[in-house]
Design a protein around this motif. Sequence first.
Motif, PDB file in Angstrom:
ATOM      1  N   SER A 197       0.428   0.259   3.939  1.00  0.00           N
ATOM      2  CA  SER A 197       0.803  -0.977   3.256  1.00  0.00           C
ATOM      3  C   SER A 197       2.267  -0.923   2.859  1.00  0.00           C
ATOM      4  N   GLY A 249      -0.400  -5.179   4.792  1.00  0.00           N
ATOM      5  CA  GLY A 249      -1.443  -4.185   4.582  1.00  0.00           C
ATOM      6  C   GLY A 249      -2.669  -4.807   3.961  1.00  0.00           C
ATOM      7  N   SER A 250      -3.777  -4.088   4.068  1.00  0.00           N
ATOM      8  CA  SER A 250      -5.068  -4.617   3.644  1.00  0.00           C
ATOM      9  C   SER A 250      -5.445  -4.213   2.228  1.00  0.00           C
ATOM     10  N   ASN A 289       5.173  -3.339   0.391  1.00  0.00           N
ATOM     11  CA  ASN A 289       5.374  -4.456  -0.510  1.00  0.00           C
ATOM     12  C   ASN A 289       6.790  -4.436  -1.055  1.00  0.00           C
TER      13      ASN A 289
END
Length: 423
Positions: A234, A226-227, A236
């Motif tokens: 996104s 993701g940005s 993580n």
Amino acid sequence: MGNLLNKEPPPPMVLVPPLFDFPPLAARTRMLESSYNILFGKLALKCLFEDYFEEASHFTTRIMLKPIDDPHVDFIATLSGPLNHKPEENIVGNASFRWQSDLDDPHSFMDLFVSSSDPILQMRSSAYYPKYGFGAFGIFPLLMRKRISAEDYGVVGLRYGSENLSVGAALMPLASKYESPKHAWLVSKMGRLTVGVQYEPQYGSKDGAKYKNLMNWNAAVGYGVGSGSPLSPSFNFSLELAKTSQFIASFYQHVVVQRRVKNPLEENEIVGITNYIDFGFELQTRVDDPKTSNNIPDSTFQAAASWQANKNFLLKGKVGPLSSTLAFAFKSWWKPSFTFNISATRDRIIGKTSYGFGIRIENLREASYQRADPNFVMLTPSKEHLAEGIIWKIGKRPMLQSDVNAGNFDGLPRELRPLGKIL
């Protein structure tokens, strides 16, 4: 007359509500922190687990304003305390006055922080030069009732940051050689993989060299996609070994979905609305001998989720081993905006439910992106799109994925852009 009768209908539009709090307030002071403490999804998880979850039987009032004539400065004041007066608990008030040199770059700033508790007066400052990647920062308690540790006399730090590397250290000028630095970190990013180590000299060593004690070291590895823009989904996942005694596994996901609008109050060209869904999980487990004398719990976990249905309503919930909390927030995007939130905490040990309240008034962040061309907005595929070739029944323009994934954020308002291109 013929031109009026054959006028082409307006193109379909999608509502793109702003996030309640983006960028988060914690991101404004990220240059005072170790990058190790910000990356690996830690900033996002902190916001998910804490924002709008008021402490049971407590209230919080926050005012965040900036003058119209000088947007480079702003003021934040917070008042919090128990709903029912208790002799052992006091109402705590604090405020900060901040000056930021660049409206689009929060990395260079100076602020003054005042509080009814220690430190009573504190100055913080940061300077970062993106062209060279170097920065310096300092935290200086100017007024305190009692100075005990070397940190109470001030902390200064240096850092270097690029898209793939962050290294730095925070020093305490009046500390002994065994107490300084306060912490030092090294974080590197290789594609979607991020690895980092951090040194914090909290525990002693037989020969006085604290860096030889593994209890003073933390290490983490994370995988992220993701940005960083809220319009882009996104993901993580990270693993961390803290103080060689605590293993931490965490997961965070930000999902961007679009649903149809069935609101008779909206115009006919409004065909959809963007929703934001966040989910996070964190597990902490002790891996060393439980007979050791450090105060680390054997095992604990927490999970939380949030759903922002539109620009006005946010629903959040979290669960832990001892309690569960549900929070609801309503936000009106006036100038300044007004936010009211209420949270209910169920203590499963004593079987009691307590409530907390919060009120926020703010004009630091503006909702300037309520409608967007569907060709520009991130779209989540669905069965309907597969069946009809990603063309909705309303209108003839295809709902294409924007160039957000390509990293082109120049056309977005600064509130929707990623926090920065430095690690």
